[in-house]
Design an enzyme around this catalytic site. Sequence first.
Site, PDB file in Angstrom:
ATOM      1  CG  ASP A  78     189.954  27.474  84.399  1.00 14.82           C
ATOM      2  OD1 ASP A  78     191.290  27.828  84.880  1.00 14.82           O
ATOM      3  OD2 ASP A  78     189.299  26.643  84.377  1.00 14.82           O
ATOM      4  CG  LEU A 124     192.094   6.265  94.548  1.00 16.77           C
ATOM      5  CD1 LEU A 124     193.433   5.820  95.112  1.00 16.77           C
ATOM      6  CD2 LEU A 124     191.063   5.721  95.270  1.00 16.77           C
ATOM      7  CB  THR A 169     182.767  19.127  98.128  1.00 12.81           C
ATOM      8  OG1 THR A 169     182.941  17.670  98.252  1.00 12.81           O
ATOM      9  CG2 THR A 169     183.065  20.007  99.041  1.00 12.81           C
ATOM     10  CG  ASP A 170     180.769  14.184  99.609  1.00 12.03           C
ATOM     11  OD1 ASP A 170     181.797  14.838  99.417  1.00 12.03           O
ATOM     12  OD2 ASP A 170     180.487  12.730  99.350  1.00 12.03           O
ATOM     13  CD  GLU A 171     186.275  16.233 100.405  1.00 13.94           C
ATOM     14  OE1 GLU A 171     187.235  16.527 101.045  1.00 13.94           O
ATOM     15  OE2 GLU A 171     186.738  15.407  99.572  1.00 13.94           O
ATOM     16  CG  LEU A 186     194.157  28.162  81.476  1.00 13.24           C
ATOM     17  CD1 LEU A 186     194.527  28.456  80.446  1.00 13.24           C
ATOM     18  CD2 LEU A 186     193.049  26.959  81.535  1.00 13.24           C
ATOM     19  CB  ALA A 194     186.876  28.552  89.392  1.00 11.25           C
ATOM     20  CG  ASP A 239     195.519   7.242 106.763  1.00 11.26           C
ATOM     21  OD1 ASP A 239     195.043   7.461 105.700  1.00 11.26           O
ATOM     22  OD2 ASP A 239     194.611   6.810 107.550  1.00 11.26           O
ATOM     23  CE1 TYR A 281     187.783  21.308  97.507  1.00  5.32           C
ATOM     24  CE2 TYR A 281     187.175  19.258  98.716  1.00  5.32           C
ATOM     25  CZ  TYR A 281     186.913  20.297  97.837  1.00  5.32           C
ATOM     26  OH  TYR A 281     185.940  20.043  96.616  1.00  5.32           O
ATOM     27  CE  LYS A 308     183.694  23.657  96.889  1.00  5.54           C
ATOM     28  NZ  LYS A 308     183.731  24.397  95.640  1.00  5.54           N
TER      29      LYS A 308
HETATM   30  P1  NAD Z   1     189.885  20.803  89.058  1.00  8.73           P
HETATM   31  O1  NAD Z   1     190.691  21.073  90.304  1.00  8.73           O
HETATM   32  O2  NAD Z   1     189.877  19.817  88.158  1.00  8.73           O
HETATM   33  O3  NAD Z   1     189.361  22.029  88.313  1.00  8.73           O
HETATM   34  C1  NAD Z   1     189.263  23.464  88.935  1.00  8.73           C
HETATM   35  C2  NAD Z   1     189.555  24.419  87.688  1.00  8.73           C
HETATM   36  O4  NAD Z   1     189.373  25.899  88.366  1.00  8.73           O
HETATM   37  C3  NAD Z   1     190.829  24.438  86.861  1.00  8.73           C
HETATM   38  O5  NAD Z   1     190.497  24.495  85.700  1.00  8.73           O
HETATM   39  C4  NAD Z   1     191.337  25.542  87.543  1.00  8.73           C
HETATM   40  O6  NAD Z   1     192.360  26.083  86.602  1.00  8.73           O
HETATM   41  C5  NAD Z   1     190.298  26.633  87.928  1.00  8.73           C
HETATM   42  N1  NAD Z   1     190.629  27.708  88.924  1.00  8.73           N
HETATM   43  C6  NAD Z   1     191.217  27.450  90.219  1.00  8.73           C
HETATM   44  N2  NAD Z   1     191.696  28.571  90.764  1.00  8.73           N
HETATM   45  C7  NAD Z   1     190.996  29.475  89.886  1.00  8.73           C
HETATM   46  C8  NAD Z   1     191.069  30.899  90.001  1.00  8.73           C
HETATM   47  N3  NAD Z   1     191.442  31.556  91.283  1.00  8.73           N
HETATM   48  N4  NAD Z   1     190.327  31.530  89.035  1.00  8.73           N
HETATM   49  C9  NAD Z   1     189.807  31.042  87.850  1.00  8.73           C
HETATM   50  N5  NAD Z   1     189.673  29.600  88.018  1.00  8.73           N
HETATM   51  C10 NAD Z   1     190.621  28.788  88.746  1.00  8.73           C
HETATM   52  O7  NAD Z   1     188.110  20.637  90.213  1.00  8.73           O
HETATM   53  P2  NAD Z   1     187.203  19.724  89.759  1.00  8.73           P
HETATM   54  O8  NAD Z   1     187.452  18.429  90.412  1.00  8.73           O
HETATM   55  O9  NAD Z   1     186.567  19.730  88.396  1.00  8.73           O
HETATM   56  O10 NAD Z   1     186.124  20.435  90.774  1.00  8.73           O
HETATM   57  C11 NAD Z   1     185.239  21.358  90.322  1.00  8.73           C
HETATM   58  C12 NAD Z   1     184.266  21.937  91.110  1.00  8.73           C
HETATM   59  O11 NAD Z   1     183.472  20.819  91.637  1.00  8.73           O
HETATM   60  C13 NAD Z   1     184.985  22.656  92.561  1.00  8.73           C
HETATM   61  O12 NAD Z   1     184.365  23.386  93.115  1.00  8.73           O
HETATM   62  C14 NAD Z   1     184.975  21.169  93.691  1.00  8.73           C
HETATM   63  O13 NAD Z   1     185.199  21.840  94.890  1.00  8.73           O
HETATM   64  C15 NAD Z   1     183.649  20.770  93.285  1.00  8.73           C
HETATM   65  N6  NAD Z   1     183.419  19.423  93.458  1.00  8.73           N
HETATM   66  C16 NAD Z   1     184.395  18.291  93.110  1.00  8.73           C
HETATM   67  C17 NAD Z   1     184.283  16.915  93.163  1.00  8.73           C
HETATM   68  C18 NAD Z   1     185.021  15.954  92.775  1.00  8.73           C
HETATM   69  O14 NAD Z   1     185.035  14.556  92.924  1.00  8.73           O
HETATM   70  N7  NAD Z   1     186.239  16.339  91.882  1.00  8.73           N
HETATM   71  C19 NAD Z   1     183.288  16.480  93.861  1.00  8.73           C
HETATM   72  C20 NAD Z   1     182.152  17.470  94.388  1.00  8.73           C
HETATM   73  C21 NAD Z   1     182.468  18.952  94.173  1.00  8.73           C
HETATM   74  O1  DAU Z   2     183.943  13.966  98.008  1.00  9.64           O
HETATM   75  C1  DAU Z   2     184.134  14.974  97.093  1.00  9.64           C
HETATM   76  C2  DAU Z   2     185.272  15.310  96.976  1.00  9.64           C
HETATM   77  O2  DAU Z   2     186.229  14.054  96.317  1.00  9.64           O
HETATM   78  C3  DAU Z   2     185.680  16.514  96.067  1.00  9.64           C
HETATM   79  O3  DAU Z   2     184.955  17.770  96.872  1.00  9.64           O
HETATM   80  C4  DAU Z   2     187.414  16.995  95.851  1.00  9.64           C
HETATM   81  O4  DAU Z   2     187.486  17.843  95.171  1.00  9.64           O
HETATM   82  C5  DAU Z   2     187.872  15.494  95.343  1.00  9.64           C
HETATM   83  O5  DAU Z   2     189.353  15.784  95.077  1.00  9.64           O
HETATM   84  C6  DAU Z   2     187.573  14.162  96.160  1.00  9.64           C
HETATM   85  O6  DAU Z   2     188.092  14.372  97.378  1.00  9.64           O
HETATM   86  P1  DAU Z   2     188.904  12.866  97.817  1.00  9.64           P
HETATM   87  O7  DAU Z   2     190.058  13.302  98.785  1.00  9.64           O
HETATM   88  O8  DAU Z   2     187.881  11.798  98.328  1.00  9.64           O
HETATM   89  O9  DAU Z   2     189.547  12.277  96.289  1.00  9.64           O
HETATM   90  P2  DAU Z   2     190.940  11.804  96.117  1.00  9.64           P
HETATM   91  O10 DAU Z   2     191.048  10.980  94.659  1.00  9.64           O
HETATM   92  O11 DAU Z   2     192.175  12.697  96.482  1.00  9.64           O
HETATM   93  O12 DAU Z   2     191.002  10.292  97.219  1.00  9.64           O
HETATM   94  C7  DAU Z   2     190.014   9.332  96.989  1.00  9.64           C
HETATM   95  C8  DAU Z   2     190.253   8.337  98.314  1.00  9.64           C
HETATM   96  O13 DAU Z   2     191.480   7.695  97.821  1.00  9.64           O
HETATM   97  C9  DAU Z   2     190.617   9.086  99.730  1.00  9.64           C
HETATM   98  O14 DAU Z   2     189.956   8.235 100.654  1.00  9.64           O
HETATM   99  C10 DAU Z   2     192.056   9.092  99.499  1.00  9.64           C
HETATM  100  C11 DAU Z   2     192.457   7.979  98.967  1.00  9.64           C
HETATM  101  N1  DAU Z   2     193.646   8.040  98.027  1.00  9.64           N
HETATM  102  C12 DAU Z   2     193.887   9.091  97.334  1.00  9.64           C
HETATM  103  C13 DAU Z   2     195.120   9.215  96.674  1.00  9.64           C
HETATM  104  C14 DAU Z   2     195.300  10.467  95.701  1.00  9.64           C
HETATM  105  C15 DAU Z   2     194.802   6.992  98.358  1.00  9.64           C
HETATM  106  O15 DAU Z   2     194.556   5.868  99.085  1.00  9.64           O
HETATM  107  N2  DAU Z   2     195.845   7.148  97.425  1.00  9.64           N
HETATM  108  C16 DAU Z   2     196.015   8.235  96.819  1.00  9.64           C
HETATM  109  O16 DAU Z   2     197.207   8.352  95.981  1.00  9.64           O
END
Ligand code: NAD
Ligand code: DAU
Length: 350
Positions: free
Chosen positions: A34, A196, A131-133, A36, A83, A286, A156, A160
Site C-alpha cells: 500500500d 456518505l 465495483t458494481d458501478e 498510503l 488498491a 447534486d 472512477y 474500474k
Molecule cells: P479506500 O480508498 O478506502 O482504500 C484504497 C487503498 O488503496 C488505500 O489504502 C490506498 O492507500 C491504497 N492505494 C491507492 N492508490 C495506491 C497505489 N497507487 N499503490 C498502492 N496502494 C494504493 O478504498 P475501499 O473503499 O477500501 O475500496 C477498495 C477496493 O474495493 C477498490 O478497488 C474499490 O474500487 C473496490 N470497491 C469499493 C467499494 C466500496 O463501497 N467502498 C465497493 C465495491 C468495490
Molecule cells: O457501489 C460501489 C461504490 O460505492 C464503490 O465502488 C465506491 O468506491 C464507493 O465510494 C461507493 O460509491 P458511491 O458514490 O455510491 O459512495 P458515496 O459514499 O460517495 O455516496 C453514496 C451516495 O450518497 C451517493 O448517491 C452520493 C450520495 N452522497 C455522498 C456524499 C459523500 C451524498 O448525498 N452526500 C455526500 O456528502
Amino acid sequence: MKTLLITGGAGFIGSHVVRLFVTKYPEYHIVNLDVLTYAGNLENLRDIEKLPNYTFVKGDITDEVLVPELFAKYQFDGVIHLAAESHVDRSITDPFAFVRTNVFGTTNLLNAAKNAWKDNMKGKLFYHVSTDEVYGSLGDTGFFTEETAYDPRSPYSAAKASSDHFVRAYYHTYGLPIVISNCSNNYGSHQFPEKLIPLAIHNIKNNKPIPIYGKGENVRDWLWVNDHAQAIDVIYHNGKNGETYNIGGHNEWTNIDLIRMLCKIMDKKLGRQPGESAKLITFVKDRAGHDLRYAIDPTKLSEELGWNPSLQFEEGLEKTVTWYLDNQEWMDHVTSGQYQSYYQKQYVER
Ligand code: NAD
Ligand code: DAU
C-alpha cells in the site's frame, strides 16, 4: 505455506480483508502493498501488525521496478488486488489520478504476475476486486447480473471498468488465472469520512450539516464490509478461473431514507430528542452525472459458492455507529491528518 499479495490493505475494505486472512489462515504469509494515499491508514491494522505471518510494504502499484521485485522476492501464490482510487467525487476533479492507479497500476500488477508465473500458472490466482458501478445506472427496476453490459458513467467507474477489461484480457491472451468480483456499496468500521455514512455520523455528532446531494432520491445497495471480506475469502478459495461474481445482499435504500434512519440511531445513542439530528439534513448541489440506482443480483454467488450476507442492515448500521462513537481517537486522527505520521513512527523511527 502460501504467500499472498494483498494490495490496498491499509484502506477501508482492504484492512478488513487483511485482518480476515491473517487471522483465519496462520499458514498464509500475507504481504500488504500500500502506498498510503490519504485513504490508507495503518492504524486500521494496529491489532494485527505484529503477527508473524504479516508483512507491510509501503509502495506504489504503478512502480514498474518495485512490483516485479516483490514477485521475485516473495514468490506470491496469489494476489488479491484492492488498491485503487475509490471516491467518485475525487474522480470528477482529478480523473488522471484514477487512470494512473486503477488502470495503469492494475496492468502493472497483471504484467508482473504474468511474468513471474509464466512457467507454471497452476495453483496461482489473480483476484481483482471491482465495483458494481461498472454496470452504470439502473432505473426504478431491474438488477445488475454478471451478464449486464458495462456502461460506466463517472471517471472512477470508467477506470474500474477499464481495469476489469485488462484483467480479462490477461486471462484470454496469456492464460493468467483470474477471478473478478463486483460488489455494491460497503459500510462498516474504518471507512474514510469522505464517504456518505462515516461523513454523516461525524457531522451529526458534531452538529454540522449533513450534505445530501440533489433530492436524496438516489438508491444504493448497502453491504456490511465484513460480509464483503467473507465473500472475497469464499471466491478466492472456491471461485472458478476466469469467472465474475457479483456481491450484494438485496439491501436498497434511497440516500434520504438511509440518513433518516441514521439520524434516529444517532439521537438514541447521543441521548438527543427524537428528530434533533434530522434537523441537520441539508440538500446541496447534486453530484455531476450522479448514477440513480445500483442493485446487485447475487444469485450466482449464493447458488454456486453458498455465500450469503450475515447481517441485517439495521443491525449493521447500529454496530457501525457504535464503532465510530467508541473510536473517537481514530476519527480525530483521520480528520486532523495525524494518522499519516503513523507509518513514520511505527516503521521508520523504531
Ligand atoms: P479506500 O480508498 O478506502 O482504500 C484504497 C487503498 O488503496 C488505500 O489504502 C490506498 O492507500 C491504497 N492505494 C491507492 N492508490 C495506491 C497505489 N497507487 N499503490 C498502492 N496502494 C494504493 O478504498 P475501499 O473503499 O477500501 O475500496 C477498495 C477496493 O474495493 C477498490 O478497488 C474499490 O474500487 C473496490 N470497491 C469499493 C467499494 C466500496 O463501497 N467502498 C465497493 C465495491 C468495490
Ligand atoms: O457501489 C460501489 C461504490 O460505492 C464503490 O465502488 C465506491 O468506491 C464507493 O465510494 C461507493 O460509491 P458511491 O458514490 O455510491 O459512495 P458515496 O459514499 O460517495 O455516496 C453514496 C451516495 O450518497 C451517493 O448517491 C452520493 C450520495 N452522497 C455522498 C456524499 C459523500 C451524498 O448525498 N452526500 C455526500 O456528502
